[in-house]
Design a protein around this motif. Structure first.
Motif, short mmCIF file in Angstrom:
data_model
loop_
_atom_site.label_atom_id
_atom_site.label_comp_id
_atom_site.label_asym_id
_atom_site.label_seq_id
_atom_site.Cartn_x
_atom_site.Cartn_y
_atom_site.Cartn_z
N LYS A 176 0.83 -1.19 0.00
CA LYS A 176 0.00 0.00 0.00
C LYS A 176 0.87 1.25 0.00
CE LYS A 176 -4.06 -2.00 0.31
NZ LYS A 176 -5.12 -1.87 -0.72
N GLU A 177 0.27 2.38 -0.42
CA GLU A 177 0.94 3.67 -0.37
C GLU A 177 0.42 4.44 0.85
OE1 GLU A 177 3.29 5.21 -2.33
OE2 GLU A 177 3.62 3.32 -3.40
N TRP A 178 1.36 5.04 1.59
CA TRP A 178 1.04 5.74 2.83
C TRP A 178 1.56 7.17 2.81
CZ3 TRP A 178 -1.77 2.74 6.27
CH2 TRP A 178 -1.72 1.36 6.04
N VAL A 179 1.01 8.01 3.68
CA VAL A 179 1.53 9.36 3.91
C VAL A 179 1.44 9.66 5.40
CG1 VAL A 179 0.93 10.27 1.63
CG2 VAL A 179 -0.72 10.44 3.51
N LEU A 180 2.35 10.50 5.88
CA LEU A 180 2.28 11.02 7.23
C LEU A 180 1.69 12.42 7.17
CD1 LEU A 180 5.72 9.94 8.74
CD2 LEU A 180 3.48 8.99 9.27
N ALA A 181 0.75 12.71 8.04
CA ALA A 181 0.13 14.03 8.13
C ALA A 181 0.47 14.62 9.49
CB ALA A 181 -1.38 13.93 7.96
N LEU A 182 1.09 15.81 9.49
CA LEU A 182 1.54 16.45 10.71
C LEU A 182 0.90 17.83 10.83
CD1 LEU A 182 5.05 16.50 12.25
CD2 LEU A 182 3.98 18.69 11.70
N TYR A 183 0.35 18.10 12.01
CA TYR A 183 -0.26 19.40 12.30
C TYR A 183 0.69 20.16 13.23
CZ TYR A 183 -4.57 17.55 10.30
OH TYR A 183 -5.52 17.02 9.45
N PRO A 184 1.47 21.11 12.71
CA PRO A 184 2.49 21.78 13.53
C PRO A 184 1.91 22.60 14.69
CG PRO A 184 2.31 22.81 11.36
CD PRO A 184 1.49 21.56 11.33
N LYS A 185 0.66 23.02 14.59
CA LYS A 185 0.03 23.78 15.67
C LYS A 185 -1.05 22.96 16.39
CE LYS A 185 2.45 27.35 14.52
NZ LYS A 185 3.63 27.75 15.35
N GLY A 186 -1.17 21.68 16.02
CA GLY A 186 -2.17 20.82 16.64
C GLY A 186 -3.46 20.77 15.87
N ALA A 187 -4.15 19.64 15.96
CA ALA A 187 -5.42 19.44 15.25
C ALA A 187 -6.58 19.50 16.23
CB ALA A 187 -5.42 18.08 14.54
N LEU A 188 -7.68 20.10 15.78
CA LEU A 188 -8.93 20.15 16.53
C LEU A 188 -8.72 20.70 17.93
CD1 LEU A 188 -10.37 16.71 15.30
CD2 LEU A 188 -10.85 19.00 14.42
N GLU A 189 -9.12 19.93 18.96
CA GLU A 189 -9.04 20.44 20.33
C GLU A 189 -7.62 20.60 20.84
OE1 GLU A 189 -8.96 16.02 20.55
OE2 GLU A 189 -10.16 17.51 19.48
N ALA A 190 -6.65 20.02 20.11
CA ALA A 190 -5.24 20.12 20.52
C ALA A 190 -4.56 21.35 19.94
CB ALA A 190 -4.50 18.86 20.06
N HIS A 191 -5.29 22.19 19.20
CA HIS A 191 -4.69 23.34 18.52
C HIS A 191 -4.05 24.29 19.54
CE1 HIS A 191 -4.13 26.20 15.26
NE2 HIS A 191 -4.52 27.15 16.11
N GLY A 192 -2.80 24.65 19.24
CA GLY A 192 -2.07 25.59 20.07
C GLY A 192 -1.33 24.98 21.23
#
Length: 300
Positions: A176-192
Motif C-alpha cells: 500500500k501507499e502511505w503518507v504522514l500528516a503532521l499538524y504543527p500547531k495541533g489538530a482540533l481540540e489540541a490546537h495551540g
C-alpha cells in the motif's frame, strides 16, 4: 463452533453432524496466513474478523470468525464461526422474512489433508446440489519482514510553518501507499498546545468497501542526535470509514524547541513498520444456486 441467535432468524437445531471430506467448500473460503497474528489483531478491536460480503441464494452474506471464541455467547477455548446475512438483502424481499438455510462450516486440517465439517440441520428432507468450483474466496496474510521497514521525514523551518497541516511524500509499505500528516500547531481540540501526527493511506490506496488492513508500527520524533526520544506504538485496523489513524495529542508544543528541533529549526519524524496485513480476493457475480440446483420436495 457455535450459533448466535442475534445473527440468525431461527436457531432451532435438532442435530449436529460432524464428518471429514476432501472436497473444499463451494460457497466461500477464507484462508488466513499466520493465525496467531489474527488473534492478536482482533483482540485490539472487537475480537472478530468479518469477511467481505459474498452472494449466495440471492442474499448477501459474510463469514464471521472469533479466533478466541465469542464472549457474548460465553464461549472460551474454541473458535466461533457464524454466517451473517446483510440486512440490506432482506429489504429486497417481501414477506415471508424467515429464511431457511442449511449451513456447513469447514476447517481445513493440514495433517489429514481434509476438511472437518460441522453441519446444522433443523428439518428432514433432501436437497440435491451439484457443488460448483470455488470462485468466492479471500486470503488474509500478515507481512512481517521488510527490506527497509522505516520511513523518515524531515520538516524544515518548523517554527515558520503557516499551513495547518503538512503531508509527507507518499511511500510504499506492505503493498500500500502511505503518507504522514503532521499538524504543527495541533489538530482540533489540541490546537495551540500539542503536535498532532497521523499515518494515513494515500488517496490512491483508500480502502474499498469491506476492506480491512491491520498495521502494527511505531511512530516517533527523533532528537537532533538521531535516536528515538519520544515514540508511540501504533496497532489498528484501517477501513473505508477510518483510512487514517494517529494522535491529536502526540507531543506538547512547548517541548519541541527544547529537545526536538535542531539548530536549523528542523523536526525529524520516523515510522518503523512491523506488520501490515494483506488480503487477496476473488469474487464472481454469478449465483451458484441459479445453476445445478434441484430440490426434491415430498408431496403432502
Amino acid at each position: 463452533m457455535g450459533s448466535n441467535s442475534s445473527t440468525a432468524a431461527s436457531t432451532e437445531v435438532s442435530t449436529i453432524v460432524k464428518h471429514w471430506r476432501e472436497h473444499p467448500p463451494s460457497s466461500y473460503s477464507l484462508k488466513i496466513h499466520n493465525f496467531s497474528e489474527l488473534e492478536k489483531s482482533t483482540a485490539l478491536s472487537d475480537h472478530k474478523y468479518q469477511s467481505r460480503l459474498f452472494t449466495y441464494g440471492g442474499y448477501n452474506l459474510r463469514l464471521i470468525i472469533y479466533p478466541k471464541g465469542n464472549g457474548e455467547d460465553n464461549v472460551r477455548g474454541f473458535i466461533s464461526m457464524y454466517v451473517e446475512i446483510d440486512s440490506k438483502s432482506l429489504m429486497l424481499f417481501t414477506s415471508p422474512t424467515e429464511i431457511f438455510a442449511e449451513l456447513r462450516f469447514f476447517v481445513y486440517n493440514k495433517k489429514e489433508n481434509k476438511y472437518f465439517t460441522i453441519q446444522s440441520q433443523c428439518e428432514f428432507g433432501v436437497d440435491v446440489i451439484v457443488a460448483p468450483s470455488l470462485t468466492n474466496w479471500e486470503v488474509l496474510s500478515f507481512t512481517k519482514k521488510y527490506f527497509d521497514p522505516k520511513f523518515s521525514w524531515t520538516i524544515k523551518d518548523f517554527s515558520e510553518l503557516k499551513e495547518d497541516v503538512q503531508k509527507s511524500n507518499s511511500f510504499p509499505m506492505g503493498g500500500k501507499e502511505w503518507v504522514l500528516a503532521l499538524y504543527p500547531k495541533g489538530a482540533l481540540e489540541a490546537h495551540g498546545k500539542w503536535l498532532s501526527i497521523f499515518l494515513c493511506l494515500a488517496d490512491s490506496d483508500k480502502p474499498e468497501a469491506d476492506e480491512k488492513i491491520f498495521v502494527q508500527a511505531r511512530l516517533g520524533v527523533l532528537n537532533p542526535l538521531g535516536s528515538y526520544h519520544f515514540e508511540y506504538p501504533l496497532e489498528t485496523w484501517y477501513t473505508e470509514q477510518s483510512p487514517g489513524w494517529g494522535w491529536a495529542q502526540f507531543l506538547p508544543l512547548a517541548e519541541l524547541p527544547k529537545v526536538y528541533l535542531d539548530k536549523e529549526d528542523a523536526l525529524k519524524v520516523e515510522i518503523e513498520f512491523k506488520v501490515v496485513s494483506e488480503t487477496k480476493y476473488s469474487f464472481t457475480e454469478a449465483d451458484p444456486l441459479e445453476k445445478d440446483w434441484v430440490q426434491l420436495t415430498p408431496e403432502n
